[in-house]
Motif scaffolding. Structure first.
Motif, short mmCIF file in Angstrom:
data_model
loop_
_atom_site.label_atom_id
_atom_site.label_comp_id
_atom_site.label_asym_id
_atom_site.label_seq_id
_atom_site.Cartn_x
_atom_site.Cartn_y
_atom_site.Cartn_z
N MET A 254 0.80 -1.20 0.00
CA MET A 254 0.00 0.00 0.00
C MET A 254 0.85 1.26 0.00
O MET A 254 0.53 2.21 -0.69
N ALA A 255 1.91 1.26 0.79
CA ALA A 255 2.76 2.45 0.85
C ALA A 255 3.40 2.73 -0.50
O ALA A 255 3.55 3.88 -0.89
N LEU A 256 3.76 1.67 -1.20
CA LEU A 256 4.36 1.85 -2.52
C LEU A 256 3.35 2.50 -3.46
O LEU A 256 3.71 3.38 -4.25
N ASP A 257 2.08 2.10 -3.34
CA ASP A 257 1.04 2.71 -4.17
C ASP A 257 0.94 4.21 -3.89
O ASP A 257 0.79 5.00 -4.81
N ASP A 258 1.02 4.58 -2.60
CA ASP A 258 0.96 6.00 -2.24
C ASP A 258 2.14 6.76 -2.83
O ASP A 258 1.99 7.86 -3.35
N LYS A 259 3.32 6.15 -2.76
CA LYS A 259 4.52 6.80 -3.30
C LYS A 259 4.41 6.99 -4.81
O LYS A 259 4.69 8.07 -5.33
N LEU A 260 4.00 5.93 -5.49
CA LEU A 260 3.89 6.02 -6.95
C LEU A 260 2.81 7.00 -7.37
O LEU A 260 3.00 7.78 -8.31
N ASP A 261 1.69 6.98 -6.67
CA ASP A 261 0.61 7.91 -6.97
C ASP A 261 1.07 9.35 -6.73
O ASP A 261 0.76 10.26 -7.51
N GLY A 262 1.84 9.55 -5.67
CA GLY A 262 2.37 10.87 -5.38
C GLY A 262 3.33 11.35 -6.45
O GLY A 262 3.29 12.52 -6.87
N MET A 263 4.19 10.45 -6.91
CA MET A 263 5.15 10.82 -7.97
C MET A 263 4.41 11.18 -9.26
O MET A 263 4.78 12.13 -9.95
N LYS A 264 3.35 10.42 -9.55
CA LYS A 264 2.57 10.69 -10.76
C LYS A 264 1.92 12.07 -10.66
O LYS A 264 1.96 12.86 -11.60
#
Length: 68
Positions: A1-11
């Motif tokens: 889940m944290a990785l999803d947040d990071k990737l979504d944030g980068m996008k």
């Protein structure tokens, strides 16, 4: 889940930057402001992912200490 947040944030940061620059180039101050806001939200999401990772690591450390 944290990785999803990071990737979504980068996008969000990337698309925000594109909007911001596009707004500057075209003189569209509203689009520029939207881009800045989206970029800030992206940074916040990325930090949230980092906090979740840290909390998860801390929880694992506590579990390990109680196992021994």
């Amino acid at each position: 889940m944290a990785l999803d947040d990071k990737l979504d944030g980068m996008k969000d940061q990337a698309t925000g930057k594109v909007k911001e620059v596009s707004g500057k180039v075209t003189g569209d101050s509203q689009k520029e402001a939207e881009g800045k806001a989206e970029g800030l939200m992206g940074k916040a999401k990325e930090k949230l992912g980092e906090v979740k990772d840290s909390a998860s690591e801390m929880a694992e450390d506590v579990k390990e200490k109680f196992k021994n």
